[in-house]
Scaffold this motif. Structure first.
Motif, mmCIF file in Angstrom:
data_model
loop_
_atom_site.group_PDB
_atom_site.id
_atom_site.type_symbol
_atom_site.label_atom_id
_atom_site.label_comp_id
_atom_site.label_asym_id
_atom_site.label_seq_id
_atom_site.Cartn_x
_atom_site.Cartn_y
_atom_site.Cartn_z
ATOM 1 N N SER A 20 0.741 4.883 -10.617
ATOM 2 C CA SER A 20 0.566 5.930 -9.611
ATOM 3 C C SER A 20 -0.798 5.811 -8.931
ATOM 4 O O SER A 20 -0.900 5.878 -7.699
ATOM 5 C CB SER A 20 0.726 7.309 -10.245
ATOM 6 O OG SER A 20 0.572 8.320 -9.288
ATOM 7 N N ARG A 23 -0.810 2.715 -6.603
ATOM 8 C CA ARG A 23 -0.076 2.901 -5.342
ATOM 9 C C ARG A 23 -0.864 3.772 -4.375
ATOM 10 O O ARG A 23 -0.911 3.501 -3.164
ATOM 11 C CB ARG A 23 1.289 3.529 -5.609
ATOM 12 C CG ARG A 23 2.258 2.630 -6.340
ATOM 13 C CD ARG A 23 2.410 1.270 -5.681
ATOM 14 N NE ARG A 23 2.986 1.363 -4.339
ATOM 15 C CZ ARG A 23 2.988 0.368 -3.463
ATOM 16 N NH1 ARG A 23 2.402 -0.777 -3.754
ATOM 17 N NH2 ARG A 23 3.549 0.513 -2.288
ATOM 18 N N GLN A 24 -1.491 4.833 -4.884
ATOM 19 C CA GLN A 24 -2.286 5.682 -4.008
ATOM 20 C C GLN A 24 -3.451 4.908 -3.417
ATOM 21 O O GLN A 24 -3.770 5.045 -2.233
ATOM 22 C CB GLN A 24 -2.787 6.895 -4.795
ATOM 23 C CG GLN A 24 -1.684 7.876 -5.177
ATOM 24 C CD GLN A 24 -2.198 9.028 -6.020
ATOM 25 O OE1 GLN A 24 -3.400 9.181 -6.199
ATOM 26 N NE2 GLN A 24 -1.291 9.825 -6.562
ATOM 27 N N ARG A 55 9.022 -1.269 -10.221
ATOM 28 C CA ARG A 55 8.492 0.098 -10.251
ATOM 29 C C ARG A 55 8.598 0.755 -8.876
ATOM 30 O O ARG A 55 8.828 1.964 -8.766
ATOM 31 C CB ARG A 55 7.018 0.081 -10.700
ATOM 32 C CG ARG A 55 6.790 -0.372 -12.129
ATOM 33 C CD ARG A 55 5.321 -0.302 -12.514
ATOM 34 N NE ARG A 55 5.086 -1.016 -13.766
ATOM 35 C CZ ARG A 55 4.434 -2.163 -13.863
ATOM 36 N NH1 ARG A 55 3.907 -2.722 -12.777
ATOM 37 N NH2 ARG A 55 4.286 -2.768 -15.029
ATOM 38 N N CYS A 384 13.592 5.982 -3.441
ATOM 39 C CA CYS A 384 12.456 6.805 -3.021
ATOM 40 C C CYS A 384 12.961 8.187 -2.643
ATOM 41 O O CYS A 384 13.891 8.330 -1.861
ATOM 42 C CB CYS A 384 11.758 6.147 -1.832
ATOM 43 S SG CYS A 384 10.233 6.955 -1.342
ATOM 44 N N LYS A 444 5.016 10.289 -1.742
ATOM 45 C CA LYS A 444 4.716 10.972 -2.996
ATOM 46 C C LYS A 444 5.088 10.152 -4.218
ATOM 47 O O LYS A 444 4.611 10.409 -5.311
ATOM 48 C CB LYS A 444 5.436 12.333 -3.043
ATOM 49 C CG LYS A 444 4.743 13.384 -2.186
ATOM 50 C CD LYS A 444 5.452 14.727 -2.300
ATOM 51 C CE LYS A 444 4.755 15.778 -1.450
ATOM 52 N NZ LYS A 444 5.442 17.079 -1.518
ATOM 53 N N LEU A 445 5.981 9.160 -4.036
ATOM 54 C CA LEU A 445 6.355 8.244 -5.103
ATOM 55 C C LEU A 445 6.835 8.983 -6.348
ATOM 56 O O LEU A 445 7.919 9.524 -6.373
ATOM 57 C CB LEU A 445 5.189 7.307 -5.433
ATOM 58 C CG LEU A 445 4.781 6.389 -4.257
ATOM 59 C CD1 LEU A 445 3.524 5.623 -4.610
ATOM 60 C CD2 LEU A 445 5.901 5.440 -3.903
ATOM 61 N N ASP A 446 6.032 9.008 -7.416
ATOM 62 C CA ASP A 446 6.514 9.582 -8.665
ATOM 63 C C ASP A 446 6.242 11.082 -8.782
ATOM 64 O O ASP A 446 6.375 11.667 -9.845
ATOM 65 C CB ASP A 446 5.882 8.863 -9.859
ATOM 66 C CG ASP A 446 4.364 8.953 -9.852
ATOM 67 O OD1 ASP A 446 3.816 9.312 -8.791
ATOM 68 O OD2 ASP A 446 3.746 8.675 -10.886
ATOM 69 N N GLN A 447 5.837 11.721 -7.675
ATOM 70 C CA GLN A 447 5.636 13.154 -7.708
ATOM 71 C C GLN A 447 6.965 13.857 -7.423
ATOM 72 O O GLN A 447 8.024 13.276 -7.507
ATOM 73 C CB GLN A 447 4.564 13.552 -6.694
ATOM 74 C CG GLN A 447 3.204 12.910 -6.993
ATOM 75 C CD GLN A 447 2.155 13.249 -5.945
ATOM 76 O OE1 GLN A 447 2.279 14.199 -5.199
ATOM 77 N NE2 GLN A 447 1.117 12.442 -5.886
ATOM 78 N N THR A 449 8.447 16.176 -9.133
ATOM 79 C CA THR A 449 9.266 16.296 -10.333
ATOM 80 C C THR A 449 9.593 17.747 -10.653
ATOM 81 O O THR A 449 10.260 18.021 -11.637
ATOM 82 C CB THR A 449 8.548 15.653 -11.534
ATOM 83 O OG1 THR A 449 7.259 16.239 -11.679
ATOM 84 C CG2 THR A 449 8.397 14.150 -11.328
#
Length: 598
Positions: A20, A23-24, A55, A384, A444-447, A449
């Motif tokens: 994460s 990526r940011q 990923r 995504c 936001k990718l893995d956000q 949630t």
């Protein structure tokens, strides 16, 4: 001193943990490649490039790209030869590549891949001189200051052929830095594709069509409409799939290969899950034929066994099997409903009614036995945008389908109202985002949630998110109310209740006579459950009084709390009888479950 070996397991774990942040950093600040490689030197490893790609996209890069490339090689070679037979600069360049290919004694899959990857940009009228560079292994290394990315082929002599099948090495060069060197051209091309994603790079200059074809046609990653050249190439490649479909529908047996073994696939036996592949005087099951062909390590016979260069898995996904026995083995009940719908869609009024079903912000979706709710505003692509809400998670379509079918295709296997998502995309009910989209959902990718609205009142803003489930709440909506100034991890009442061990069994009357302080969490849980149901009936304001009394410790026993709830059920006039009965059943069921009374 012996050099210490790399701890690959630890490297993989740390790369996953820092994904994460990485990526940011890459997407937001675009630092130089040299700086990134100093921060994360594992990106110089071939295996970690593939892992990073997975990923980002949820796709296995070598498996997906090579499977699709190998499937198209026969048709691509035919197209290249047809073009080479004509006159012109492009035809002459293709003819030279094919001449060198024909002179090779060993025409294995690596030779074919190298040939196709060299010929493809030429066929698409692109200039490869800046991207494909060649030098000798002595002192002939070219200046690479004028290009961002290069595949540098190192050879032993001063051979200036357009393609080399036995190079010393192939180096992947980015911003004048050699990132990795490999022995095979196709592997180097693959790593370059992975690094373009991992480092958020632009396509190599002048090779937009080649890499767009790789992205959209071979990898199946969405990104908008195809250019006219690529659309034409796609149409040419589809002719081969159409002829194969006709062959499947008209023949009861198909010629298949696995490794260096050939066999004959009996469709009827295949549909009945019997020994169905005949080779060398024996009948094999697909898994046995995979082992017979030397591919047992793959443990994925649907990809190991090919028909006309096409993996059986792709035939199952792409080709219409309704006219042969493969339907029985592989077409799900939801797909049969989908096919049945199309047979009956002559009634325009019925079709209009069905279309209205897909209006609105959410859609109920299923994949096998899994159920979830798809939220349209969160939808972006397969990998995504966590847009599907299950009981416990927010998931992307790729993540959702893999919980049920490891090798599933989300566009086909995720169904809503009997229709696959792929059909809804074609009908513009769902809109795919471009691969380079920079909207909030895609970045936001893995956000994302947690829910976007309060679990109690369905409104937004100033939400407190549970760290163990997708729920979110306004601080004052939750029970107990949340202290906004408290830091650290926070767990909602629903999740706290899951951790409570079952108490010793008591009669219902024993529970009702118990001090409320002994079962405060239980009562808070029950009321939150009820309030969640009441959120769709905002006129049922009596529950807010119970909530206030529970918050202020007004109740002395569990019985007093339950009496007030039952009073609401008996005297409420703002809710319909059906809704009221449903909420009564819910409260009774949850009460009996958490207290486990006799």
């Amino acid at each position: 001193m012996k050099k210490a070996e790399k701890n690959l397991a630890l490297i993989k774990k740390m790369m996953q943990k820092t994904f994460s942040l990485r990526r940011q950093t890459i997407v937001n600040t675009c630092p130089p490649v040299k700086e990134l490689m100093e921060l994360w030197p594992a990106l110089k490893m071939e295996s970690e490039v593939y892992a990073e790609f997975q990923r980002i996209t949820n796709q296995n890069l070598p498996n997906t790209l090579y499977s699709e490339l190998d499937r198209h090689i026969p048709r691509l070679m035919t197209l290249f030869r047809q073009k080479a037979a004509k006159t012109g600069k492009t035809s002459d360049a293709l003819a030279e590549i094919l001449r060198i290919f024909d002179e090779q004694e060993l025409l294995d899959v690596h030779t074919k891949r190298t040939t196709v990857l060299h010929a493809l940009p030429v066929y698409l009228h692109e200039d490869v001189s800046g991207f494909f560079r060649t030098c000798t292994d002595i002192s002939d290394e070219p200046l690479l200051l004028d290009v961002a990315v290069v595949l540098l082929t190192v050879v032993t002599d001063n051979d200036r052929s357009p393609v080399h099948f036995q190079p010393v090495k192939i180096s992947v060069v980015i911003e004048c830095e050699i990132v990795v060197s490999l022995s095979r051209f196709a592997d180097a091309f693959l790593v370059m594709c992975g690094l373009i994603y991992a480092l958020h790079l632009s396509y190599p200059r002048g090779l937009t069509n080649t890499f767009e074809f790789t992205q959209k046609n071979l990898l199946g990653l969405e990104g908008g409409k195809l250019s006219p050249k690529l659309q034409s190439l796609k149409n040419d490649l589809m002719h081969a799939s159409q002829s194969l479909e006709e062959q499947i529908e008209n023949d009861s047996q198909l010629l298949v290969t696995c490794g260096n073994k050939e066999g004959c696939l009996d469709l009827e036996k295949f549909g009945k899950k019997e020994n169905c592949i005949f080779s060398k005087g024996r009948w094999f099951k697909p898994t046995e034929f995979e082992k017979f062909g030397g591919k047992e390590k793959n443990k994925k016979w649907k990809y190991s066994i090919l028909c006309c260069g096409v993996p059986l898995q792709k035939l199952i996904e792409v080709v219409n099997f309704t006219q042969c026995c493969l339907t029985c083995a592989f077409v799900s009940e939801s797909e049969r409903k989908y096919n049945g719908h199309h047979e009956d869609n002559g009634n325009n009024n019925k079709e209009d009614e069905i279309d209205m079903t897909f209006q609105g912000p959410t859609l109920p979706v299923t994949c096998g036995s899994l159920f979830g709710i798809l939220h349209k505003r969160r939808f972006a692509t397969g990998f995504c945008g966590k847009c599907i809400r299950t009981e416990d998670f927010w998931l992307t379509p790729e993540e959702f389908v893999r919980l049920s079918k490891q090798d599933g295709a989300w566009k086909k296997d995720i169904v809503t109202h009997g229709r696959p998502l792929g059909k809804l995309i074609m009908e513009k009910v769902l809109e795919l985002h471009a691969l380079n989209c920079e909207c909030d959902v895609c970045l936001k990718l893995d956000q994302d949630t947690n829910d976007d609205v309060c679990n109690m009142c369905d409104s937004e803003e100033d939400l407190v998110c549970c760290d163990e489930c997708p729920r979110a709440f306004h601080p004052h909506c939750h029970l107990p109310a949340v202290d906004e100034d408290s830091g650290g991890q926070w767990c909602c009442t629903f999740c706290r209740m899951k951790k409570v061990k079952g108490s010793t069994q008591k009669t219902r009357q024993d529970v009702l006579n118990s001090p409320l302080s002994q079962y405060r969490l239980h009562c808070q849980y029950l009321l939150l459950h009820l309030l969640h149901e009441v959120s769709v009936n905002k006129d049922m304001c009596e529950t807010q009084g119970v909530k206030q009394d529970l918050q202020n410790d007004t109740y002395q026993t569990v019985g007093e709390f339950v009496t007030d709830i039952e009073h609401i059920f008996q005297h409420c006039t703002s809710v319909g009888d059906d809704d009221l009965s449903r909420m009564q059943r819910l409260f009774k069921r949850e009460f009996e479950t958490i207290f486990n009374h006799l």
